[in-house]
Design a protein around this motif. Structure first.
Motif: not given
Length: 229
Positions: A129-138, A145-160
């Motif tokens: 599963v972790e090679n296909r998608f992840i779940f996040v609270r928002a 979120i499908a991992l294939d869709e993610i370009l990058y992740i940026e930390g912004v204070k207490d959030y990403v």
């Protein structure tokens, strides 16, 4: 450690709470939904695509066994019921285990061990599963979120900030913790505030990484990390 998503479906509130409490002792399991109405739960279970479903049998509107029969893509199922007489029918539907209420914790642990042994002995890592998608609270909901869709992740204070081609999602999490949810063969931390998808990198220098038109800085502590790959 592999991570697994669970759903609990039972029309007894006490049973829902007991199973969730039992699961809280296993860090590799995340409860993605608790439902008491099988008719309402059925379409939601199809969206969540859990690895493991804890399922009562006697429920109004749709029995647990009828729900299993209706599902085209079936998760592993552990029956949780007060009725012993459905055991044969349950195992004919290839349920993983059959727990009779009240469920002793020791018996629950045995069922969990059976699930883990089956998944880790038969499921290739490339299909996990972790090679296909992840779940996040928002936005006050859990999003897949499908991992294939993610370009990058940026930390912004207490959030990403999860940056995709057509959208961005903010979730309360640190960059370091978020990295633990991602497969290391697909994502690379290049800065204390940035994680990049390896297959989205279009160019790089000693100082930054390009993902399309975006330039991601490489932190001082991460210099040379791409040359070490």
């Amino acid at each position: 450690m592999n991570k697994y998503n669970c759903v609990i479906l039972d029309d007894e509130p006490l049973a829902l709470d007991v199973i969730e409490k039992y699961l809280s002792g296993f860090e590799q399991f995340t409860v993605m939904g608790k439902f008491s109405d099988p008719v309402e739960a059925y379409p939601k279970i199809k969206v969540i695509c859990p690895d493991l479903l804890f399922l009562d049998i006697e429920m109004p509107g749709l029995t647990g066994l009828e729900l299993i029969e209706a599902m085209q893509e079936k998760p592993e199922v552990i029956i949780t019921t007060a009725y012993r007489e459905y055991a044969v029918e349950g195992f004919e539907l290839n349920v993983l285990d059959y727990l009779v209420k009240p469920i002793p914790f020791k018996r629950f642990v045995q069922a969990i061990d059976k699930f883990i042994q089956k998944k880790e002995s038969t499921k290739p890592a490339s299909e996990s599963v972790e090679n296909r998608f992840i779940f996040v609270r928002a936005d006050r909901k859990t999003m897949r979120i499908a991992l294939d869709e993610i370009l990058y992740i940026e930390g912004v204070k207490d959030y990403v900030k999860i940056v995709m081609k057509d959208r961005k999602i903010m979730t309360k999490e640190s960059v370091g913790n978020f990295m633990t949810h991602l497969p290391a063969d697909r994502f690379l931390r290049v800065h204390r505030s940035f994680i990049v998808a390896r297959d989205k990198i279009t160019a790089y220098t000693a100082h930054d990484i390009e993902i399309g038109e975006e330039e991601i800085p490489i932190g001082r502590m991460y210099k040379g990390i791409l040359n070490e790959e």
